[in-house]
Write an enzyme that holds these catalytic residues in place. Structure first.
Site, mmCIF file in Angstrom:
data_model
loop_
_atom_site.group_PDB
_atom_site.id
_atom_site.type_symbol
_atom_site.label_atom_id
_atom_site.label_comp_id
_atom_site.label_asym_id
_atom_site.label_seq_id
_atom_site.Cartn_x
_atom_site.Cartn_y
_atom_site.Cartn_z
ATOM 1 N N ASP A 34 0.869 -1.103 -0.016
ATOM 2 C CA ASP A 34 -0.047 -0.163 0.032
ATOM 3 C C ASP A 34 0.768 1.349 -0.077
ATOM 4 O OD1 ASP A 34 1.074 -0.379 2.630
ATOM 5 O OD2 ASP A 34 -1.149 0.208 3.577
ATOM 6 N N ASP A 54 -1.143 -5.964 -0.503
ATOM 7 C CA ASP A 54 -1.538 -5.528 0.827
ATOM 8 C C ASP A 54 -2.809 -5.265 1.026
ATOM 9 O OD1 ASP A 54 0.480 -5.063 2.796
ATOM 10 O OD2 ASP A 54 1.121 -3.053 1.809
ATOM 11 N N GLU A 78 9.140 -4.556 10.881
ATOM 12 C CA GLU A 78 9.361 -2.979 10.462
ATOM 13 C C GLU A 78 9.865 -2.335 11.295
ATOM 14 O OE1 GLU A 78 6.726 -1.061 7.651
ATOM 15 O OE2 GLU A 78 7.965 0.702 7.597
HETATM 16 O O1 KIV Z 1 3.487 -1.048 1.588
HETATM 17 C C1 KIV Z 1 4.663 -1.411 1.758
HETATM 18 O O2 KIV Z 1 5.446 -1.167 0.939
HETATM 19 C C2 KIV Z 1 5.076 -2.412 2.744
HETATM 20 C C3 KIV Z 1 6.433 -2.721 3.010
HETATM 21 C C4 KIV Z 1 7.180 -1.477 3.518
HETATM 22 C C5 KIV Z 1 6.792 -4.231 3.737
HETATM 23 O O3 KIV Z 1 4.350 -2.675 3.367
#
Ligand code: KIV
Length: 277
Positions: free
Chosen positions: A49, A88, A186
């Protein structure tokens, strides 16, 4: 994407089986051409996302919608042949109830061809993860800094220092127990990432975590130097494509203004070219 070549892509179970083995490699992608570039090098590709900030100029990931994730997920799928794709779940698409999460996760998988979804949250999301995984939806979890929660976390801070250490550990344990096949860690201290990696049976995927994680992920535009609005400490730049693009665009603008572009080789004559013998 062809049906036969995608059969070679790893499954969530294959990714899970890589626990403790050669580190898993992952990058984000949001478009077909970038998916084609990262595909030969990655075990899995995340349609993150982060697309909202990186491609749509949003100030955070909170404004990302299901429609955006479906559109970008389908575009990425068209560029992948061998890497697994994870999409996501955007803010607001899964937190209300396990039923809401199932409906939206199923839509993401149906419309994009993703093998799995990723959602943010630890202990509080464990019942939702359990609900999804027991209904054929593989889930990658995401704990530590969860950017969809910046308003309650108070910004993009390191998570798991001091008294918060036990909370992040409990979050990782909870998502693993709930059936997640892997978990993104993270922005957590390296020693905590190592401790979690040793404690849980599923692969940990680090971003701002530790080289001891079972895999690593970066936002592709960060590591290529294409997204420069801000640079987190963990976002190592492997190229400076943004600077290269700026130089190329400036050169084009100069040539247009000087009428040196287009040159003779870029324009067409009145007569058709002689056929080659
Ligand atoms: O949205 C994204 O790019 C992520 C990564 C930072 C793991 O969730």
């Amino acid at each position: 994407m062809s049906a036969t070549s995608r059969i070679k892509a790893p499954t969530p179970s294959d990714i899970m089986a890589r626990k403790g083995g050669t580190p898993l490699v992952s990058l984000t992608a949001y478009t077909t051409p970038i998916a084609q570039l990262v595909d030969p090098h990655c075990d899995f590709v995340l349609v993150g996302d982060s697309v909202g900030m990186v491609l749509h100029g949003l100030p955070s990931t909170l404004g990302v919608t299901m429609d955006m994730m479906c559109l970008h997920g389908a575009a990425v799928a068209r560029g992948l042949e061998r890497a697994m794709m994870v999409v996501d779940m955007p803010f607001g698409s899964y937190e209300e109830s396990p039923e809401q999460a199932f409906r939206n996760a199923a839509r993401l998988m149906r419309e994009t061809g993703a093998a799995a979804v990723k959602l943010e949250g630890g202990l509080a999301m464990a019942p939702t993860i359990q609900h999804l995984t027991s209904r054929s939806i593989p889930v990658m979890a995401h704990v530590g800094l969860t950017p969809q929660a910046i308003n309650t976390l108070g910004g993009y801070k390191v998570q798991g220092r001091g008294d918060d250490r036990a909370k992040v550990m409990a979050d990782a344990q909870a998502v693993s127990d709930a059936g997640a096949f892997s978990v993104v860690l993270e922005k957590v201290p390296a020693s905590l990432a190592d401790e979690i990696t040793a404690a849980i049976p599923i692969p940990t995927i680090g971003i701002g975590a530790s080289a001891g994680c079972d895999g690593q992920i970066l936002v592709v535009d960060d590591m290529l130097g294409l997204f420069t609005a801000f640079k987190p400490k963990f976002a190592k730049r492997y190229a400076t494509l943004g600077e290269d693009a700026d130089k190329a665009i400036a050169a084009y603008a100069d040539e247009v203004r000087a009428r040196s572009f287009p040159a003779a080789e870029h324009v067409f004559g009145d007569a058709a070219p002689e056929p080659k013998s």
